[in-house]
Design a protein around this motif. Structure first.
Motif, mmCIF file in Angstrom:
data_model
loop_
_atom_site.group_PDB
_atom_site.id
_atom_site.type_symbol
_atom_site.label_atom_id
_atom_site.label_comp_id
_atom_site.label_asym_id
_atom_site.label_seq_id
_atom_site.Cartn_x
_atom_site.Cartn_y
_atom_site.Cartn_z
ATOM 1 N N LEU A 233 33.254 1.697 32.720
ATOM 2 C CA LEU A 233 33.224 1.135 33.351
ATOM 3 C C LEU A 233 34.265 1.060 34.208
ATOM 4 O O LEU A 233 34.334 0.336 35.310
ATOM 5 N N SER A 234 34.861 2.893 34.397
ATOM 6 C CA SER A 234 36.094 3.333 35.210
ATOM 7 C C SER A 234 35.137 3.182 36.924
ATOM 8 O O SER A 234 35.354 3.009 37.858
ATOM 9 N N THR A 235 34.024 3.437 37.126
ATOM 10 C CA THR A 235 33.042 4.065 38.091
ATOM 11 C C THR A 235 33.093 2.441 38.729
ATOM 12 O O THR A 235 32.631 2.577 39.454
ATOM 13 N N LEU A 236 31.843 1.907 38.259
ATOM 14 C CA LEU A 236 31.448 0.844 38.211
ATOM 15 C C LEU A 236 33.054 -0.470 38.575
ATOM 16 O O LEU A 236 32.526 -0.769 39.792
ATOM 17 N N LEU A 237 34.486 -0.719 37.806
ATOM 18 C CA LEU A 237 34.962 -0.987 39.231
ATOM 19 C C LEU A 237 34.975 -0.580 40.277
ATOM 20 O O LEU A 237 35.583 -1.059 40.995
ATOM 21 N N LEU A 238 35.897 0.420 40.448
ATOM 22 C CA LEU A 238 36.330 1.597 41.303
ATOM 23 C C LEU A 238 35.309 1.214 42.159
ATOM 24 O O LEU A 238 35.966 0.898 43.756
ATOM 25 N N MET A 239 33.721 1.303 41.949
ATOM 26 C CA MET A 239 32.666 1.627 43.500
ATOM 27 C C MET A 239 32.778 -0.350 43.764
ATOM 28 O O MET A 239 32.812 0.279 45.065
ATOM 29 N N LYS A 240 32.893 -0.765 42.908
ATOM 30 C CA LYS A 240 32.796 -2.229 43.571
ATOM 31 C C LYS A 240 33.725 -2.841 44.177
ATOM 32 O O LYS A 240 33.938 -3.402 45.151
ATOM 33 N N VAL B 36 36.245 -0.810 45.617
ATOM 34 C CA VAL B 36 36.544 -0.220 46.861
ATOM 35 C C VAL B 36 35.557 -0.679 48.110
ATOM 36 O O VAL B 36 36.106 -1.137 49.262
ATOM 37 N N MET B 37 34.099 -1.139 47.448
ATOM 38 C CA MET B 37 33.091 -1.601 48.448
ATOM 39 C C MET B 37 33.848 -2.605 49.203
ATOM 40 O O MET B 37 34.031 -3.719 50.356
ATOM 41 N N SER C 166 36.324 -2.399 52.084
ATOM 42 C CA SER C 166 36.495 -1.758 53.171
ATOM 43 C C SER C 166 35.240 -2.362 53.658
ATOM 44 O O SER C 166 35.605 -2.736 54.642
#
Lengths: 121, 240
Positions: free
Chosen positions: A101-108, A110-111, A114
């Motif tokens: 969950l953290s990875t998906l939310l973080l990546m989404k 930050v993307m 940026s």
């Protein structure tokens, strides 16, 4: 023949990675160092030979086979820790759920940030 | 007649002296597992690696082959994990343009997400009273096997326990990525691939290659970077 030639390149990069690991005493496996070296080498060369592409694809397609012997060990050796199975199960299931969950939310997130910044440029 | 039977029963044990026995067993289980996986309609909750491993374990137990002897022979297969890890550099290079375009999110997300993957597991297990040995075996649970084994040995954990943790993590990470992709929703193949490799190491990466080549490349990247980062970070953190 060309598949074998590609395999040789992979083995050489692996050995090079192992050598670097031993000389510089990095706690990273030779395979990973070899992978990093391989990526950088290809970036410098700008292309992948057919032989290398062929054997890398062959190896990647049997990754499951390669990890099977390790996986099977669970059935024969894990009983020693049976008194802590609840803690382990919770850590693995809940922990993995939270980290995915953290990875998906973080990546989404930050993307999106940026992308917005690039929109301003 | 009974003599013949006795000799017949002794065959598996005698054959297992050769590594070819372990290789034959593993390959058979691999193909049987893949066949069964296709017959079952490729269920997401049951990856081929689990099916194959269960079949393999059942056959080893049934033939009463010594597990340690099997493990010794199967080293010929595990050996290929080294060059196979190097081989992951090729899809990585082929997708490098995607990765270049996204390098900021990757550099920001990776250290945080890889740290969280270890921290969640260790904190939960610690809160529920797990011993230091178990904690050391669980910490590298999201790292690809060849690196994770090195980390666990360094921290004083148990390698078989780690392998179990890796397997379960890989399988449930694959499931959770598929589930959460629908719930959140996340449709970007690059994010899904990255999450699969970061959390689910080789099992997640294998799944990502089923989604697409791009997802697979991002999974290789996530797996590789997580491995390197965790290998450098965990020994430092555990010393504290």
């Amino acid at each position: 023949m060309s598949m074998l030639r590609g395999f040789l390149i992979l083995v050489l990069f692996f050995l090079l990675g192992e050598a670097l690991r031993l000389v510089f005493q990095v706690p990273v496996s030779g395979g990973v160092l070899g992978m990093i070296l391989m990526t950088f080498t290809l970036m410098l060369r700008g292309r992948v030979s057919d032989a290398l592409a062929l054997s890398s694809q062959a190896l990647i397609s049997i990754l499951v086979l390669l990890i099977m012997p390790g996986v099977v060990g669970v059935f024969f050796m894990a009983s020693r820790f049976s008194d802590q199975w609840l803690a382990m199960a919770a850590a693995l299931l809940l922990g993995t759920f939270l980290s995915v969950l953290s990875t998906l939310l973080l990546m989404k997130g930050v993307m999106r940030l940026s992308a917005r910044e690039q929109g301003h440029d | 007649m009974t003599e013949l039977m006795e000799r017949f029963v002794a065959v598996p044990d005698a054959l297992s002296a050769s590594p070819l026995f372990a290789i034959g067993l593993t390959l058979s289980a691999f193909f049987a597992g893949s066949w069964l996986f296709t017959r079952m309609g490729k269920p997401l909750w049951m990856p081929p690696v689990v099916l194959s491993a269960v079949i393999l374990a059942a056959v080893i137990a049934f033939l009463s082959v010594d597990y340690l002897r099997y493990q010794e022979g199967s080293r010929w297969i595990t050996l290929l994990l080294g060059p196979a890890t190097v081989a992951l550099g090729i899809p990585l290079y082929q997708q490098i343009h995607h990765i270049r375009a996204l390098w900021i999110p990757i550099v920001v997300t990776l250290p945080l997400a890889a740290t969280l993957a270890a921290v969640y597991a260790v904190v939960i297990a610690w809160a529920m009273g797990a011993t230091p040995e178990v904690l050391a075996s669980l910490a590298p649970k999201s790292v690809t096997a060849p690196i994770a084994i090195g980390i666990t040995e360094q921290l004083g954990g148990s390698v078989p326990l780690l392998m179990g943790g890796l397997l379960i993590t890989g399988v449930v990470a694959t499931l959770f990525v598929d589930l959460l992709a629908k719930w959140l929703p996340v449709e970007d193949e690059r994010i899904l691939g990255f999450a699969l490799g970061l959390n689910g190491h080789a099992i997640g990466t294998a799944r990502a290659f089923e989604i697409s080549h791009t997802a697979g490349a991002f999974a290789s990247l996530g797996m590789g970077l997580t491995g390197v980062f965790t290998a450098l970070m965990l020994p430092l953190v555990f010393r504290l």
